[in-house]
Design a protein around this motif. Structure first.
Motif, PDB file in Angstrom:
ATOM      1  N   LYS A 262       0.852  -1.254  -0.076  1.00 38.59           N
ATOM      2  CA  LYS A 262      -0.019  -0.081  -0.022  1.00 38.59           C
ATOM      3  C   LYS A 262       0.918   1.352   0.038  1.00 38.59           C
ATOM      4  CE  LYS A 262      -1.881  -1.142   3.975  1.00 38.59           C
ATOM      5  NZ  LYS A 262      -1.377  -2.579   4.292  1.00 38.59           N
ATOM      6  N   THR A 263       1.912   1.440   0.719  1.00 40.78           N
ATOM      7  CA  THR A 263       2.884   2.503   1.071  1.00 40.78           C
ATOM      8  C   THR A 263       3.297   2.921  -0.368  1.00 40.78           C
ATOM      9  OG1 THR A 263       2.960   2.532   3.390  1.00 40.78           O
ATOM     10  CG2 THR A 263       4.629   3.680   2.207  1.00 40.78           C
ATOM     11  N   THR A 264       3.894   1.526  -1.039  1.00 39.88           N
ATOM     12  CA  THR A 264       4.772   1.627  -2.120  1.00 39.88           C
ATOM     13  C   THR A 264       3.957   2.123  -3.178  1.00 39.88           C
ATOM     14  OG1 THR A 264       6.059  -0.378  -1.235  1.00 39.88           O
ATOM     15  CG2 THR A 264       6.182   0.207  -3.633  1.00 39.88           C
TER      16      THR A 264
ATOM     17  N   PHE B  67       2.171  11.665   5.682  1.00 38.57           N
ATOM     18  CA  PHE B  67       2.974  10.372   6.104  1.00 38.57           C
ATOM     19  C   PHE B  67       2.741   9.518   6.935  1.00 38.57           C
ATOM     20  CE2 PHE B  67       5.437  13.448   3.345  1.00 38.57           C
ATOM     21  CZ  PHE B  67       6.243  12.370   2.452  1.00 38.57           C
ATOM     22  N   GLN B  68       2.880   8.330   6.930  1.00 42.84           N
ATOM     23  CA  GLN B  68       2.582   7.296   8.257  1.00 42.84           C
ATOM     24  C   GLN B  68       3.520   7.750   9.402  1.00 42.84           C
ATOM     25  OE1 GLN B  68       3.151   3.454   6.836  1.00 42.84           O
ATOM     26  NE2 GLN B  68       1.976   2.434   8.370  1.00 42.84           N
ATOM     27  N   THR B  69       4.574   8.357   9.099  1.00 39.27           N
ATOM     28  CA  THR B  69       5.351   8.851  10.277  1.00 39.27           C
ATOM     29  C   THR B  69       5.682  10.454  10.336  1.00 39.27           C
ATOM     30  OG1 THR B  69       7.342   8.536   8.812  1.00 39.27           O
ATOM     31  CG2 THR B  69       6.864   6.815  10.291  1.00 39.27           C
TER      32      THR B  69
ATOM     33  N   GLY C 285      -3.112  10.111   2.193  1.00 39.53           N
ATOM     34  CA  GLY C 285      -2.861  10.032   3.622  1.00 39.53           C
ATOM     35  C   GLY C 285      -2.443   8.530   4.037  1.00 39.53           C
ATOM     36  N   ASP C 286      -1.424   8.330   4.459  1.00 34.20           N
ATOM     37  CA  ASP C 286      -1.083   6.840   4.884  1.00 34.20           C
ATOM     38  C   ASP C 286      -1.299   6.566   6.483  1.00 34.20           C
ATOM     39  OD1 ASP C 286       0.029   4.329   4.755  1.00 34.20           O
ATOM     40  OD2 ASP C 286       2.168   4.890   4.211  1.00 34.20           O
ATOM     41  N   GLU C 287      -2.283   5.723   6.783  1.00 36.61           N
ATOM     42  CA  GLU C 287      -2.618   5.472   7.944  1.00 36.61           C
ATOM     43  C   GLU C 287      -3.064   6.800   8.796  1.00 36.61           C
ATOM     44  OE1 GLU C 287      -3.472   2.919   9.391  1.00 36.61           O
ATOM     45  OE2 GLU C 287      -2.761   1.188   8.015  1.00 36.61           O
TER      46      GLU C 287
HETATM   47 MG   LIG Z   1       2.470   1.194   4.954  1.00 37.13          MG
END
Ligand SMILES: [Mg+2]
Ligand SMILES: Nc1ncnc2c1ncn2[C@@H]1O[C@H](COP(=O)(O)OP(=O)(O)OP(=O)(O)O)[C@@H](O)[C@H]1O
Length: 252
Positions: free
Chosen positions: A51-53, A96-98, A172-174
Motif C-alpha cells: 500500500k505505502t509503495t 506520511f505514516q510517520t 494519507g497513509d494511516e
Molecule cells: Mg504502509
C-alpha cells in the motif's frame, strides 16, 4: 468536465521491484488504478501488501520499475525530478505514516513552510496555517514543536499541513492510526469535507470503521488489486460512535 479530467491519480500496469544488492524484492505486480475527483477512496490490505509503495509511486515519491503514472494529468513517471516536485507542490497534500514534520519548527511554521514554498505571502500563509490547525483542534498548540506534541497531535499537524494549501489531491497513509476514536472521527469528517467535484482524497487504512466516510474501497493483496468495491457503511463500534461526536461537538 469530461470523465478523463476527473481522474486525478492514475496507474497503468505499475510494477515495482526493490533491488537490494543481489536481492530482488518484487512488491507490485502490475497495478492499474484510477482515483476519481469527487470521491474519498480507501486503500486497504494486509501489512506488507504494497500500500505505502503504491501511494508513493502514485504521488511521485518513488519511481515504478515499469508502468506509467499520472498525477492530475501530468505523466509524472516520465518527468524529471524537478518537474515531479513542481507537480507535487502544486497539486498534492501528502500525509506520511510517520508525519515527517520539521523538528525545529513550531506546528504553525511546519504548516506555513509548505505554503511559503508554494509562493504564498507570509501573512496569508500564517492565516491559512492557523485556520487549518484550528480545524484539527490544535488552536492551542500553534507554537509547540513536534517534540512537545503527542503522537496524535503530530499526526494532526501533518493533516493540517496537507489541508492548508487546498490541493486537488490529498493522499494519507494511516492518518488515524495515532488518534483516539473521537478525534479520528472528526479528522475523517474534515477529510470528507475536502472532497469536491474537482478534488479527491485517498487514504490507506487497516480500519474498516473508516468505510462509512468512503465512496470506494480498493483492496491490495500481495501487490495486486484484489477488490474494488462499495464501502460497507455499517461498521460500528462504541468507541467510534457518530452520535458521541454529535453530542460532544468540537474536537478535544
Ligand atoms: Mg504502509
Ligand atoms: N525500500 C525498500 N527496499 C526493499 N523492500 C521494501 C522497501 N520498501 C518496502 N519494501 C517491501 O515491500 C513490501 C511492501 O511494503 P509496503 O510498505 O508497501 O507495505 P504496506 O502494505 O504499506 O504495509 P503496512 O500496512 O505494514 O504499512 C514489504 O514486503 C516491504 O518489506
Amino acid at each position: 468536465m469530461t470523465s478523463e479530467l476527473s481522474v486525478l491519480l492514475r496507474a497503468w500496469d505499475v510494477r515495482k521491484t526493490f533491488e537490494d544488492g543481489a536481492l530482488q524484492v518484487p512488491v507490485l505486480h502490475g497495478v492499474t488504478l484510477s482515483v476519481h475527483a469527487g470521491q474519498l477512496t480507501l486503500l486497504m490490505g494486509p501489512s506488507g501488501s504494497g500500500k505505502t509503495t503504491l501511494i508513493s509511486i502514485l504521488t511521485g515519491l518513488l519511481r515504478p520499475s515499469s508502468g506509467k503514472v499520472e498525477l492530475c494529468g501530468e505523466p509524472i513517471s516520465e518527468l524529471g525530478d524537478g518537474q515531479v516536485s513542481a507537480v507535487r507542490r502544486r497539486e498534492l497534500g501528502f500525509i506520511f505514516q510517520t508525519y515527517n514534520l520539521f523538528p525545529a519548527l513550531t506546528a504553525r511554521d511546519n504548516v506555513m513552510e509548505v505554503l511559503r514554498l508554494k509562493g504564498m505571502a507570509a501573512g496569508e500563509a500564517r492565516k491559512r496555517a492557523e485556520d487549518a490547525l484550528g480545524r484539527v483542534g490544535l488552536a492551542d498548540r500553534m507554537k509547540h514543536r513536534p517534540g512537545e506534541l503527542s503522537g496524535g497531535q503530530k499526526q494532526r499537524v501533518a493533516i493540517a499541513r496537507a489541508l492548508a494549501s487546498k490541493p486537488r489531491v490529498i493522499v494519507g497513509d494511516e492518518v488515524t492510526g495515532a488518534l483516539d476514536g473521537q478525534t479520528a472521527l472528526s479528522v475523517m469528517e474534515i477529510l470528507r469535507d475536502h472532497v469536491t467535484s474537482s478534488s479527491a482524497v485517498l487514504i490507506v487504512t487497516h480500519d474498516h470503521r473508516l468505510e462509512r466516510f468512503a465512496d470506494r474501497v480498493v483492496e491490495l493483496e500481495d501487490g495486486e488489486l484484489a477488490a474494488d468495491r462499495a464501502p460497507n457503511r455499517h461498521w460500528t463500534s462504541s468507541r467510534f460512535d457518530i452520535r458521541a461526536s454529535q453530542d460532544q461537538g468540537k474536537l478535544p
